[in-house]
Design a protein around this motif. Structure first.
Motif, PDB file in Angstrom:
ATOM      1  N   ARG A 263     -11.337 -92.865  15.614  1.00  0.00           N
ATOM      2  CA  ARG A 263     -12.190 -91.870  14.938  1.00  0.00           C
ATOM      3  C   ARG A 263     -13.253 -91.285  15.866  1.00  0.00           C
TER       4      ARG A 263
ATOM      5  N   ARG B 293       1.597 -89.120  15.760  1.00  0.00           N
ATOM      6  CA  ARG B 293       0.937 -88.110  14.937  1.00  0.00           C
ATOM      7  C   ARG B 293       0.493 -88.701  13.592  1.00  0.00           C
ATOM      8  N   GLN B 294       1.338 -89.539  12.987  1.00  0.00           N
ATOM      9  CA  GLN B 294       0.971 -90.202  11.736  1.00  0.00           C
ATOM     10  C   GLN B 294      -0.275 -91.059  11.911  1.00  0.00           C
TER      11      GLN B 294
ATOM     12  N   VAL C  44      -2.679 -90.733  14.161  1.00  0.00           N
ATOM     13  CA  VAL C  44      -3.836 -89.866  14.360  1.00  0.00           C
ATOM     14  C   VAL C  44      -4.304 -89.281  13.032  1.00  0.00           C
ATOM     15  N   GLN C  45      -3.359 -88.820  12.220  1.00  0.00           N
ATOM     16  CA  GLN C  45      -3.713 -88.214  10.939  1.00  0.00           C
ATOM     17  C   GLN C  45      -4.349 -89.229   9.985  1.00  0.00           C
ATOM     18  N   ALA C  46      -3.956 -90.489  10.107  1.00  0.00           N
ATOM     19  CA  ALA C  46      -4.454 -91.521   9.195  1.00  0.00           C
ATOM     20  C   ALA C  46      -5.894 -91.932   9.490  1.00  0.00           C
TER      21      ALA C  46
ATOM     22  N   PRO D   5      -8.926 -89.917  10.769  1.00  0.00           N
ATOM     23  CA  PRO D   5      -9.685 -88.757  11.245  1.00  0.00           C
ATOM     24  C   PRO D   5     -11.140 -89.114  11.538  1.00  0.00           C
TER      25      PRO D   5
ATOM     26  N   GLY E 200     -12.394 -84.237  11.458  1.00  0.00           N
ATOM     27  CA  GLY E 200     -10.967 -84.212  11.148  1.00  0.00           C
ATOM     28  C   GLY E 200     -10.173 -85.000  12.173  1.00  0.00           C
ATOM     29  N   PRO E 201      -8.850 -85.022  12.032  1.00  0.00           N
ATOM     30  CA  PRO E 201      -8.009 -85.783  12.963  1.00  0.00           C
ATOM     31  C   PRO E 201      -8.127 -85.257  14.394  1.00  0.00           C
TER      32      PRO E 201
ATOM     33  N   GLU F  98      -6.977 -84.015  18.007  1.00  0.00           N
ATOM     34  CA  GLU F  98      -5.846 -83.192  18.430  1.00  0.00           C
ATOM     35  C   GLU F  98      -4.868 -84.049  19.235  1.00  0.00           C
TER      36      GLU F  98
END
Length: 259
Positions: free
Chosen positions: A28, A49-50, A52-54, A56, A60-61, A63
């Motif tokens: 984070r 990617r999953q 990173v998205q989980a 944030p 936000g997440p 890049e």
């Protein structure tokens, strides 16, 4: 020195379900994640990617910045020296790519490492090379490492075993160096970074016990155990099943002499 660059090397086990609270907290804090893209349909990149998205950060997440993975000589007939030279060249090429991105972007970047960064992974070595490249151009680099769940840990958990007998040791090596370990007197061996089983020399080990697993923690996970001579014919099929299901395959095994 110019503006410092921070790098965080984060062990993520085999995917989102293995990310520890410590690693999640570190993720984070980063501005972007660097990753090598091995193919147009790189499913391990999709897992990154999953992750990173989980987790944030405040904005936000992070890049996900991808770079094409440099080519590496993977010839099956390489000697040990040839293999080590090919890997060293590959690491140099990766380090040069990453250094260019870090120099241009600055900030805080992360590498997401499968398993744990301490065990048969070279991200720390590559980042040391990056650090040397950047510091030669007056860019200071600071990095830290957060542990992840390793493949041998997952193998032991799945098979409900301890990796060593009471008061004894476990030897960790690669599949291509299995016979070297046996010749040195090792009789309780974990092998990682394995080629397909037909390219591993199991000579003389038919009566040993094997605990084998592929894609541990993923949906295509496969497990086999038993007398090596009995189990070995099924390993190739199970490994192929795991690869077909997940689009990638990583396997690990423990072999132990019967005492």
């Amino acid at each position: 020195m110019g503006t410092p660059v921070r790098v965080r090397i984060l062990g993520v086990g085999m995917g989102p379900q293995h990310v520890t609270p410590e690693v999640a907290e570190a993720l984070r804090t980063v501005d972007y994640v660097l990753a090598a893209e091995k193919s147009d349909d790189d499913r391990l990149l999709a897992l990154r990617r999953q992750i990173v998205q989980a987790h944030p950060g405040p904005g936000g997440p992070a890049e996900l910045v991808t770079l094409p993975d440099p080519r590496r000589d993977r010839s099956t007939g390489l000697t040990t020296a040839g293999y080590e030279s090919a890997v060293a060249d590959w690491h140099d090429a990766r380090a040069a790519q990453y250094a260019e991105v870090l120099r241009d972007r600055g900030g805080t970047a992360a590498f997401l490492v499968w398993g744990d960064p301490s065990l048969y992974d070279s991200t720390i070595r590559v980042v040391d090379k990056v650090r040397a490249l950047l510091e030669s151009t007056s860019v200071d680099v600071d990095y830290d490492v957060r542990a992840g769940i390793s493949a041998p840990q997952l193998l032991a958990a799945r098979h409900r075993i301890v990796l060593h007998d009471v008061g004894r040791s476990v030897h960790v090596t690669t599949g291509r160096r299995l016979q070297e370990a046996v010749a040195a007197g090792q009789d309780n061996i974990v092998a990682m970074l394995n080629p397909p089983p037909e390219r591993i020399d199991f000579t003389g080990l038919q009566e040993w016990t094997i605990w084998w697993g592929a894609n541990l923690g993923a949906s295509g996970e496969r497990l086999l155990s038993g007398r090596l001579g009995d189990v070995l014919p099924a390993i190739a099929d199970a490994r192929a099943d795991a690869e077909a299901h997940d689009g990638w395959v990583m396997d690990v095994f423990l072999v132990r002499a019967n005492r």
